[in-house]
Design an enzyme around this catalytic site. Structure first.
Site, PDB file in Angstrom:
ATOM      1  N   ASP A  33       0.857  -1.183   0.000  1.00 54.88           N
ATOM      2  CA  ASP A  33       0.000   0.000   0.000  1.00 54.88           C
ATOM      3  C   ASP A  33       0.897   1.238   0.000  1.00 54.88           C
ATOM      4  O   ASP A  33       1.906   1.296   0.706  1.00 54.88           O
ATOM      5  CB  ASP A  33      -0.901  -0.017   1.238  1.00 54.88           C
ATOM      6  CG  ASP A  33      -2.014   1.001   1.163  1.00 54.88           C
ATOM      7  OD1 ASP A  33      -3.182   0.600   1.130  1.00 54.88           O
ATOM      8  OD2 ASP A  33      -1.708   2.210   1.163  1.00 54.88           O
ATOM      9  N   ASN A  90     -12.746  -3.001   2.697  1.00 57.97           N
ATOM     10  CA  ASN A  90     -13.685  -1.906   2.858  1.00 57.97           C
ATOM     11  C   ASN A  90     -14.683  -1.918   1.698  1.00 57.97           C
ATOM     12  O   ASN A  90     -14.314  -2.244   0.573  1.00 57.97           O
ATOM     13  CB  ASN A  90     -12.933  -0.576   2.867  1.00 57.97           C
ATOM     14  CG  ASN A  90     -11.982  -0.461   4.052  1.00 57.97           C
ATOM     15  OD1 ASN A  90     -12.282  -0.941   5.141  1.00 57.97           O
ATOM     16  ND2 ASN A  90     -10.830   0.154   3.838  1.00 57.97           N
ATOM     17  N   VAL A  99     -10.781   3.131  -3.499  1.00 55.39           N
ATOM     18  CA  VAL A  99     -10.397   2.605  -4.817  1.00 55.39           C
ATOM     19  C   VAL A  99     -11.395   1.512  -5.170  1.00 55.39           C
ATOM     20  O   VAL A  99     -11.540   0.524  -4.412  1.00 55.39           O
ATOM     21  CB  VAL A  99      -8.958   2.049  -4.829  1.00 55.39           C
ATOM     22  CG1 VAL A  99      -8.628   1.478  -6.206  1.00 55.39           C
ATOM     23  CG2 VAL A  99      -7.956   3.137  -4.454  1.00 55.39           C
ATOM     24  N   HIS A 103     -10.095  -5.018  -2.921  1.00 54.50           N
ATOM     25  CA  HIS A 103      -8.753  -5.308  -2.430  1.00 54.50           C
ATOM     26  C   HIS A 103      -8.841  -5.726  -0.976  1.00 54.50           C
ATOM     27  O   HIS A 103      -9.601  -5.158  -0.195  1.00 54.50           O
ATOM     28  CB  HIS A 103      -7.828  -4.103  -2.588  1.00 54.50           C
ATOM     29  CG  HIS A 103      -8.442  -2.804  -2.176  1.00 54.50           C
ATOM     30  ND1 HIS A 103      -9.353  -2.131  -2.968  1.00 54.50           N
ATOM     31  CD2 HIS A 103      -8.296  -2.062  -1.059  1.00 54.50           C
ATOM     32  CE1 HIS A 103      -9.735  -1.025  -2.355  1.00 54.50           C
ATOM     33  NE2 HIS A 103      -9.111  -0.967  -1.180  1.00 54.50           N
ATOM     34  N   HIS A 105      -6.931  -5.800   2.423  1.00 52.63           N
ATOM     35  CA  HIS A 105      -5.803  -5.202   3.145  1.00 52.63           C
ATOM     36  C   HIS A 105      -5.204  -6.262   4.074  1.00 52.63           C
ATOM     37  O   HIS A 105      -5.944  -6.938   4.805  1.00 52.63           O
ATOM     38  CB  HIS A 105      -6.272  -4.045   4.030  1.00 52.63           C
ATOM     39  CG  HIS A 105      -6.787  -2.843   3.304  1.00 52.63           C
ATOM     40  ND1 HIS A 105      -6.032  -1.723   3.092  1.00 52.63           N
ATOM     41  CD2 HIS A 105      -8.001  -2.581   2.755  1.00 52.63           C
ATOM     42  CE1 HIS A 105      -6.744  -0.800   2.451  1.00 52.63           C
ATOM     43  NE2 HIS A 105      -7.952  -1.308   2.228  1.00 52.63           N
TER      44      HIS A 105
HETATM   45  P1  DGP Z   1      -9.532   1.570   0.508  1.00 50.32           P
HETATM   46  O1  DGP Z   1      -9.642   2.815   1.351  1.00 50.32           O
HETATM   47  O2  DGP Z   1      -9.961   0.324   1.251  1.00 50.32           O
HETATM   48  O3  DGP Z   1     -10.205   1.713  -0.832  1.00 50.32           O
HETATM   49  O4  DGP Z   1      -7.970   1.380   0.263  1.00 50.32           O
HETATM   50  C1  DGP Z   1      -7.292   1.898  -0.828  1.00 50.32           C
HETATM   51  C2  DGP Z   1      -5.833   1.814  -0.515  1.00 50.32           C
HETATM   52  O5  DGP Z   1      -5.117   1.943  -1.719  1.00 50.32           O
HETATM   53  C3  DGP Z   1      -5.332   2.918   0.434  1.00 50.32           C
HETATM   54  O6  DGP Z   1      -4.847   2.302   1.637  1.00 50.32           O
HETATM   55  C4  DGP Z   1      -4.206   3.588  -0.328  1.00 50.32           C
HETATM   56  C5  DGP Z   1      -3.921   2.630  -1.462  1.00 50.32           C
HETATM   57  N1  DGP Z   1      -3.529   3.261  -2.696  1.00 50.32           N
HETATM   58  C6  DGP Z   1      -4.169   4.278  -3.336  1.00 50.32           C
HETATM   59  N2  DGP Z   1      -3.537   4.603  -4.474  1.00 50.32           N
HETATM   60  C7  DGP Z   1      -2.474   3.751  -4.562  1.00 50.32           C
HETATM   61  C8  DGP Z   1      -1.453   3.582  -5.532  1.00 50.32           C
HETATM   62  O7  DGP Z   1      -1.363   4.276  -6.541  1.00 50.32           O
HETATM   63  N3  DGP Z   1      -0.527   2.602  -5.282  1.00 50.32           N
HETATM   64  C9  DGP Z   1      -0.589   1.815  -4.168  1.00 50.32           C
HETATM   65  N4  DGP Z   1       0.361   0.898  -4.015  1.00 50.32           N
HETATM   66  N5  DGP Z   1      -1.549   1.941  -3.242  1.00 50.32           N
HETATM   67  C10 DGP Z   1      -2.484   2.904  -3.440  1.00 50.32           C
END
Ligand code: DGP
Length: 117
Positions: A33, A90, A99, A103, A105
């Protein structure tokens, strides 16, 4: 889901933007993340586009299980499985989803608080 996956995670799957990938198989990708909430914070995503958990069907039951097993396998391989970890997904606004490609976590590396808030 047949529409194009224009999310940031779709771009990571297609290698259009970089990510620190730690796991990959035919169905699942795992990567760090970008905004870690714990010393270990890895996301496991299906390569198949599913925007939210609400969009998953029985057809995807095995795929959802694969996310869990990939996370557990990573925890074991990295040596923190016995200390423990948390996996969570989530969904939509109240769940804090930002996003819209599902996914899982994986959080680890310190005592995690419960409830998460
Ligand atoms: P959620 O809030 O559950 O939708 O988590 C989305 C997660 O994705 C958040 O913890 C940050 C991560 N994230 C957002 N943009 C990027 C990215 O461009 N690259 C990576 N590796 N993680 C990202």
């Amino acid at each position: 889901m047949s529409q194009t996956n224009d999310t940031i995670f779709g771009k990571i799957i297609r290698r259009e933007i970089p990510a620190r990938i730690v796991y990959e198989d035919e169905h699942v990708l795992g990567f760090h993340d970008v905004d870690p909430k714990a010393p270990v914070h890895v996301l496991f995503i299906p390569k198949k586009y599913i925007p939210t958990l609400n969009d998953a069907t029985a057809e995807e039951a095995e795929l959802l299980g694969r996310l869990m097993l990939a996370a557990a396998g990573y925890a074991k391989a990295q040596g923190f499985a016995d200390d423990g970890y948390r996996v969570l997904m989530n969904c939509n606004t109240h769940g804090g989803q930002t996003v819209f490609h599902i996914h899982l976590h994986l959080l680890a590396g310190r005592q995690l608080q419960w409830p998460p808030g």
